[in-house]
Design a protein around this motif. Structure first.
Motif, mmCIF file in Angstrom:
data_model
loop_
_atom_site.group_PDB
_atom_site.id
_atom_site.type_symbol
_atom_site.label_atom_id
_atom_site.label_comp_id
_atom_site.label_asym_id
_atom_site.label_seq_id
_atom_site.Cartn_x
_atom_site.Cartn_y
_atom_site.Cartn_z
ATOM 1 N N ASP A 593 30.187 -6.723 53.219
ATOM 2 C CA ASP A 593 31.557 -6.899 52.744
ATOM 3 C C ASP A 593 31.998 -8.358 52.750
ATOM 4 O OD1 ASP A 593 31.529 -4.211 52.455
ATOM 5 O OD2 ASP A 593 32.736 -3.771 54.244
ATOM 6 N N PHE A 594 31.438 -9.162 53.676
ATOM 7 C CA PHE A 594 31.835 -10.572 53.725
ATOM 8 C C PHE A 594 30.795 -11.486 53.088
ATOM 9 C CE2 PHE A 594 34.486 -8.597 56.889
ATOM 10 C CZ PHE A 594 35.705 -9.239 56.747
ATOM 11 N N LYS A 621 37.308 -8.478 63.994
ATOM 12 C CA LYS A 621 38.080 -7.263 64.202
ATOM 13 C C LYS A 621 37.223 -6.041 63.887
ATOM 14 C CE LYS A 621 41.327 -4.904 62.190
ATOM 15 N NZ LYS A 621 40.999 -3.743 63.016
ATOM 16 N N ARG A 622 36.470 -6.162 62.805
ATOM 17 C CA ARG A 622 35.577 -5.054 62.434
ATOM 18 C C ARG A 622 34.510 -4.845 63.511
ATOM 19 N NH1 ARG A 622 34.980 -4.745 56.580
ATOM 20 N NH2 ARG A 622 32.917 -3.875 57.000
ATOM 21 N N ASP A 625 36.013 -3.423 66.721
ATOM 22 C CA ASP A 625 36.330 -2.011 66.513
ATOM 23 C C ASP A 625 35.085 -1.142 66.591
ATOM 24 O OD1 ASP A 625 38.959 -2.561 66.266
ATOM 25 O OD2 ASP A 625 39.046 -2.370 64.071
ATOM 26 N N LEU A 807 44.854 -16.845 67.256
ATOM 27 C CA LEU A 807 44.451 -16.487 65.897
ATOM 28 C C LEU A 807 44.868 -17.555 64.891
ATOM 29 C CD1 LEU A 807 45.274 -12.684 65.827
ATOM 30 C CD2 LEU A 807 43.043 -13.726 65.377
ATOM 31 N N ASN A 815 48.788 -25.981 55.862
ATOM 32 C CA ASN A 815 49.926 -25.877 54.942
ATOM 33 C C ASN A 815 49.645 -24.918 53.787
ATOM 34 O OD1 ASN A 815 47.974 -27.504 53.826
ATOM 35 N ND2 ASN A 815 49.430 -28.841 52.753
ATOM 36 N N ALA A 816 48.506 -24.278 53.791
ATOM 37 C CA ALA A 816 48.199 -23.329 52.721
ATOM 38 C C ALA A 816 47.334 -22.211 53.261
ATOM 39 C CB ALA A 816 47.493 -24.047 51.567
ATOM 40 N N PRO A 817 47.839 -21.436 54.257
ATOM 41 C CA PRO A 817 47.022 -20.375 54.846
ATOM 42 C C PRO A 817 46.577 -19.404 53.755
ATOM 43 C CG PRO A 817 49.092 -20.636 56.040
ATOM 44 C CD PRO A 817 49.212 -21.445 54.788
ATOM 45 N N TYR B 4 49.030 -6.108 65.112
ATOM 46 C CA TYR B 4 47.586 -6.027 65.211
ATOM 47 C C TYR B 4 47.129 -4.658 65.714
ATOM 48 C CZ TYR B 4 43.068 -6.599 67.208
ATOM 49 O OH TYR B 4 41.776 -6.405 67.556
ATOM 50 N N VAL B 7 46.392 -1.832 63.210
ATOM 51 C CA VAL B 7 45.207 -1.792 62.356
ATOM 52 C C VAL B 7 43.911 -1.782 63.149
ATOM 53 C CG1 VAL B 7 46.331 -2.935 60.426
ATOM 54 C CG2 VAL B 7 45.168 -4.294 62.180
ATOM 55 N N ARG B 8 44.032 -1.949 64.433
ATOM 56 C CA ARG B 8 42.799 -2.128 65.199
ATOM 57 C C ARG B 8 42.019 -0.825 65.346
ATOM 58 N NH1 ARG B 8 42.133 -4.865 71.098
ATOM 59 N NH2 ARG B 8 39.883 -4.744 71.124
ATOM 60 N N ALA B 18 36.387 -5.154 53.323
ATOM 61 C CA ALA B 18 36.636 -6.548 53.656
ATOM 62 C C ALA B 18 38.098 -6.891 53.468
ATOM 63 C CB ALA B 18 35.792 -7.442 52.769
ATOM 64 N N PRO B 23 44.292 -9.640 60.915
ATOM 65 C CA PRO B 23 45.021 -9.482 62.178
ATOM 66 C C PRO B 23 45.934 -10.664 62.495
ATOM 67 C CG PRO B 23 42.724 -10.041 62.582
ATOM 68 C CD PRO B 23 42.868 -9.847 61.114
ATOM 69 N N ARG B 24 45.833 -11.739 61.735
ATOM 70 C CA ARG B 24 46.664 -12.899 62.061
ATOM 71 C C ARG B 24 48.119 -12.665 61.664
ATOM 72 N NH1 ARG B 24 42.540 -16.833 59.274
ATOM 73 N NH2 ARG B 24 42.269 -14.864 58.184
ATOM 74 N N PRO B 25 49.027 -13.349 62.361
ATOM 75 C CA PRO B 25 50.445 -13.223 62.002
ATOM 76 C C PRO B 25 50.693 -13.818 60.619
ATOM 77 C CG PRO B 25 50.129 -14.934 63.670
ATOM 78 C CD PRO B 25 48.818 -14.251 63.504
ATOM 79 N N PRO B 27 52.041 -16.198 57.817
ATOM 80 C CA PRO B 27 52.249 -17.638 57.898
ATOM 81 C C PRO B 27 53.723 -17.992 58.051
ATOM 82 C CG PRO B 27 51.590 -16.980 55.671
ATOM 83 C CD PRO B 27 51.420 -15.789 56.548
ATOM 84 N N VAL B 31 53.687 -21.771 51.759
ATOM 85 C CA VAL B 31 52.291 -21.705 51.357
ATOM 86 C C VAL B 31 51.885 -22.950 50.559
ATOM 87 C CG1 VAL B 31 50.644 -20.470 49.923
ATOM 88 C CG2 VAL B 31 52.144 -19.218 51.474
#
Lengths: 871, 143
Positions: A593-594, A621-622, A625, A807, A815-817, B4, B7-8, B18, B23-25, B27, B31
């Protein structure tokens, strides 16, 4: 090219082996072919260390011939096939098995045989000599039978002979569980090496250790008693009960073959040779204990080695005038933990010689120097109880002393001058086993060939035989001004170990506090991760907590391994290399998947490459889990404990190697250390887990586990050394706990366990004293520290997923997550997904070399196997 | 906003795709911050940890922004010239001989934070950018 000439070597003991090694090293043109005819069924081994074989050393540990020797096409070794006849006119040797070998030159290196006095009963069962590994195997079997027997009176052994070898034999009996008696005809122990006063102290020290010593008496008879044991009757009428008797009453040159073929022998035996080590036949040479150089035989290895070098130099032609002139009869040994050394004219036989003695019954030390009549030249000496000055004192033999002789042996702090390396003359021999002088060492250092002790050992061979001069090598380096600064970096003048002790003692828990109190400046990429690692084992907490996060290398900071294009690889922990089908599917789905390139590692895990910083939290996370946790592949920490399948599946397994590997991996996971740590557990001696290439490796035995430490693959491969054998699981784990924590405390930054052990003064013996005998009194503290580590372990990745602050770091652009890094691209190369557009390392084009590089679709899809539906 | 914990845990233990919830907060910064007077707003100052760096996009270029122990701010192009990888923001910050530096996380060369010059080879340098703080927000100018 000329056909090589043939040299036949009769005997493959220490000296014979040294001759072959030396000749092959000198003979760069391959002018000589060497045929070695050995009587024993084993290749040469270290007979000096024979006693360690009843302890923890194995046959392999004692072996002298390395792989290079066995692979050498110009050396033929025939074991268990001694020479029995020589036709000197035809120059042909015949062996016991009937092999005929023509020679150009013949070298006799048959050594010696133990002397057994013809007392009645000397040939009874249970009577042994002390010379070969076979002798020791027999002795061990007899001792095991005796100790298994309930009769307490039979659990003793009698050693006939109280010399160097006799005390070694007594020590062996002690290690085999028997209480030894030592019978010596002379009025003192080790009469050749020490004087009366030294002998008296030695008597007291070994008696304290449980040896019963009978001096000034001889053995009259040995008889079988009615219970099947032996009774040894001494000349004073004393009767001793024994289950075994060992004769170590001296040796005689093994010169029978030489006599048979008509070579001249010395008055007291031994093949007569001149200073060239040549016999009366110009094509026959003799070296080692069988040789009587101008009538005199030598029962020590150092003169034997010197003879081997003489003949090798003459045959190879690179030292055609070599002569054996002076023998170094110095002896230093540790008997039952008691230091004994003797050098030069120990008995003051030189005319006018003076003796300077210091006898301290309180500390149990005795030192004597023999000096010339003007008290200016050192002629010899005896040291008992403490021989730490031996190497330096011996260096002064024949040279003018730097001060009053007494000041050289006086205890430190009482106006003692001590003996500095600087004061030693260049001709002083530092390594007597390999005849390396201080001058030769200084030359190697001055030419830049050697700047470290291991380099000095490699280029001069000093310290490579018995190792007793290794600490002196360090002093020579220091006296030449080669001083490797121990400072961690420009911010800390302390070494890592010193800083660790400071942090341990002060309890300081942040880098800022430590820097303010003990360092300067702001810190750097050397001291920050080093301190972070210390704080991880001392203060605990998550590696990304508070200020700790700023100290971490990028791998620890991202909890993943940065690859060359700035992406990361991800390794979940698979303890012991175990994985379920479900687990494999979960990993496979993540990789798919990645879009991660997937590869099996050497440590029995799965590595997934090409993850972007932004992807790591979702990937983990995957994985979390699915029940996985961090594999710490990114950390200077425990990596893996590899295992074979052990008794679960293997028909040869003797212990549950998988169970132990899993338990050890879970115990030490997350332990931060000076460098990465790898381990392996093999379920039997076949060693399928390659445990001896690991920092700590465990190999199952019938009785428990053998623990090996300090192994390494990589740049400088090194086999792990045996630390302890036949341990039960509890003792094993406690020993590993202490070993690891001692390493964590005292190693240098980025120093793997292999060089760490080599750097310890006293090496593995010192390590054993610390972690098994608790010689430093720190084991309780090491145990406590490891217990705390085990208690406080938590999965680093699960903790990150639970913490929004942590995280937030996993973002390519603050500035652009969510914007993927545009500099990261991949290309497909022959079915492999690899980084694109990089400056270096294009994939190898095997296609142009004629290899079929078409990706095989079956490898991806897998062959279809018809499977019937369940009935 | 989904937490989080929501969904965990997967009811059947299966894995999702994918596109699983990140899980991140969410932003907190805009952006794509608009450029004003040639300055690009990056993030609030408190988002920068002292002695560590972050990476920002400035005019399409990746720029590493560092905050040091003494609260100075520096900005360098993020591309490590020795490896060609965009990674300088992830190096360890410190000082060598009094010069504030960042160590490349790949091959460990040090770049002076004020000039961008590599200490190991002064013929190699990375571009530097002006940095300022306006109303508690870090802004980066053009190189």
């Amino acid at each position: 090219m000329l056909e090589p000439r043939t040299v036949v070597v009769v005997g493959h003991g220490m000296v014979g082996h040294r001759f072959v090694e030396s000749l092959r090293r000198r003979d760069t043109e391959g002018a000589w072919r060497v045929v070695v005819l050995a009587e024993e069924s084993r290749p040469a081994y270290d007979r000096v260390a024979l006693s360690s074989y009843v302890g923890e050393a194995t046959e392999d540990d004692l072996a002298l011939a390395d792989d290079e020797f066995h692979a050498d096409g110009l050396v033929e070794l025939h074991l268990d096939d001694p020479a029995v006849a020589v036709d000197r006119s035809a120059r042909r040797v015949t062996t016991r098995r009937g092999r005929a070998v023509d020679y150009d030159e013949l070298v006799l290196a048959t050594g010696s045989v133990p002397f057994v006095p013809p007392v009645p009963g000397h040939d009874l069962d249970g009577v042994f000599v002390y010379r070969t590994l076979d002798d020791l195997d027999g002795l061990r079997a007899a001792a095991e039978t005796a100790t298994a027997d309930a009769g307490a009176g039979r659990r003793s052994g009698v050693v006939v002979g109280g010399g160097l070898l006799g005390l070694e034999a007594a020590n062996a009996l002690r290690q085999l569980g028997l209480s030894p008696h030592v019978v010596e005809m002379a009025p003192r122990l080790m009469p050749v090496q020490v004087d009366d006063a030294g002998g008296a102290l030695l008597y007291r020290l070994v008696s304290d250790l449980g040896l019963r010593v009978h001096t000034g008496v001889s053995t009259s008879s040995i008889a079988r008693d009615h219970r099947g044991g032996l009774t040894v009757t001494l000349s004073d009428g004393t009767e001793l009960d024994a289950s075994v008797v060992v004769f170590s009453a001296g040796i005689r040159p093994a010169d029978a073959l030489a006599r048979e073929i008509g070579l001249d022998v010395g008055e007291r035996g031994g093949v007569l040779v001149d200073e060239r080590c040549r016999t009366t036949d110009e094509h026959v040479w003799a070296i080692g204990e069988v040789a009587a150089v101008r009538g005199r035989t030598y029962g020590l290895v150092a003169p034997g080695y010197a003879m081997a070098e003489v003949v090798a130099g003459r045959l190879a032609g690179d030292d055609a005038e070599a002569r054996f002139t002076e023998a170094d009869l110095s002896t230093k040994l540790k008997l039952l933990g008691v230091d004994v050394a003797s050098f030069g004219d120990a008995h003051a036989t030189t005319a006018g010689a003076l003796e300077v003695r210091l006898d301290d019954p309180v500390t149990g030390t005795y030192s004597k120097l023999v000096v010339s009549d003007d008290a200016r030249t050192l002629l010899g000496g005896v040291l008992v109880g403490d021989a730490s000055n031996y190497e330096t004192l011996r260096g002064f033999l024949g040279a003018e002393l730097p001060g009053d002789p007494m000041s050289l042996i006086a205890p430190a702090g009482e106006g003692a001058v001590g003996v500095g390396i600087d004061a030693l003359p260049d001709g002083a021999q530092i390594c007597s086993c390999n005849a390396v002088t201080k001058g030769a060492l200084v030359d190697a250092i001055a030419s830049g060939e050697a700047t470290t002790v291991p380099q000095l050992k490699a280029c001069t061979r000093a310290g490579t035989t018995c190792g007793s001069c290794v600490p002196t090598l360090g002093k020579v380096l220091a006296s030449c001004g080669v001083e490797v600064s121990k400072a961690l970096c420009e911010h800390f003048a302390q070494s890592r170990a010193e800083l660790y002790e400071i942090v341990l003692a002060t309890g300081l828990a942040t880098f800022s506090e430590i820097l303010a109190a003990y360092g300067t400046g702001h810190g750097c990429d050397v001291c920050k991760p080093a301190v972070a690692s210390m704080l991880a084992t001392l203060a605990g907490g998550h590696v990304l907590d508070g200020e700790s996060a700023t100290l971490q290398d990028t791998n620890d900071h991202a909890l993943a391994n940065m690859q060359r294009n700035g992406t990361y690889s991800v390794v979940p922990r698979l303890p012991g290399g175990e994985v379920t089908g479900e687990g494999l599917i979960a990993i496979g789905e993540v990789a798919r998947d990645f879009g991660l390139y997937t590869k099996i590692t050497g440590g029995q895990r799965i590595d997934m490459f090409g993850a972007r910083l932004d992807d790591l939290p979702r990937i983990w996370k995957r994985l979390v889990d699915a029940g996985f946790e961090s594999g710490h592949a990114y950390g200077k920490a425990l990596r893996t404990v590899k295992s074979c399948v052990g008794t679960d599946w293997c028909r040869y397994g003797v212990q549950d190697s998988v169970g132990l590997a899993v338990a050890l991996e879970l115990r030490y996971r997350g332990l931060r250390s000076p460098h990465k740590l790898k381990s392996g557990v093999s379920g039997c001696a076949r060693e399928c887990a390659e445990a001896r290439s690991k920092d700590f490796g465990i190999i199952a035995t019938e009785h428990g586990w053998n623990l090996y430490v300090g192994g390494n693959g990589g740049f400088t491969p090194r086999h792990a050394e045996l630390l302890a054998s036949d341990l039960d699981t509890g003792t094993l784990v406690r020993t590993i706990d202490r070993y690891l924590m001692f390493y964590v405390r005292t190693a240098d930054r980025l120093q793997r366990t292999a060089p760490w052990i080599e750097s310890l003064e006293g090496g593995i013996d010192h390590l054993r004293e610390v972690v098994i005998e608790d010689s430093l009194g720190i084991c309780a503290s090491l145990d406590e520290q490891m217990a705390r580590h085990v208690r406080s372990y938590a999965d680093e990745w699960a903790a990150v997923l639970d913490d929004p602050d942590k995280l937030a770091r996993f973002t390519s652009f603050v500035n652009a997550p969510g914007t993927p890094d545009p500099t990261i691209e991949f290309v497909d190369h022959l079915g492999r997904r690899v980084p694109a557009g990089m400056k270096e390392g294009q994939p190898t084009d095997l296609g142009s070399l004629g290899f079929d590089t078409t990706p095989a679709p079956t490898r991806i899809a897998g062959p279809t196997i018809p499977v019937g539906a369940p009935a | 906003m989904t937490t989080y914990a929501d969904v965990r845990h997967h009811p059947d233990g299966s894995t999702d795709g994918a596109e699983a919830k990140d899980p991140r907060p969410e932003p907190t910064a805009p952006v794509t911050p608009p450029a004003t007077d040639g300055w690009t707003r990056i993030c609030p100052l408190e988002r920068l940890t002292p002695e560590r760096g972050v990476c920002a996009l400035v005019g399409g270029e990746p720029v590493a922004v560092f905050r040091t122990r003494d609260d100075e701010l520096y900005a360098l192009h993020n591309l490590d010239p020795f490896s060609g990888a965009s990674v300088l923001s992830r190096g360890i910050v410190g000082d060598l001989g009094g010069t504030p530096v960042v160590a490349s996380p790949l091959y460990k060369q040090h770049f002076a934070l004020d000039s961008g010059v590599a200490l190991e080879d002064d013929s190699v340098a990375v571009a530097t950018y002006p940095v300022r703080v306006v109303d508690g927000v870090v802004e980066i100018g053009s190189a």
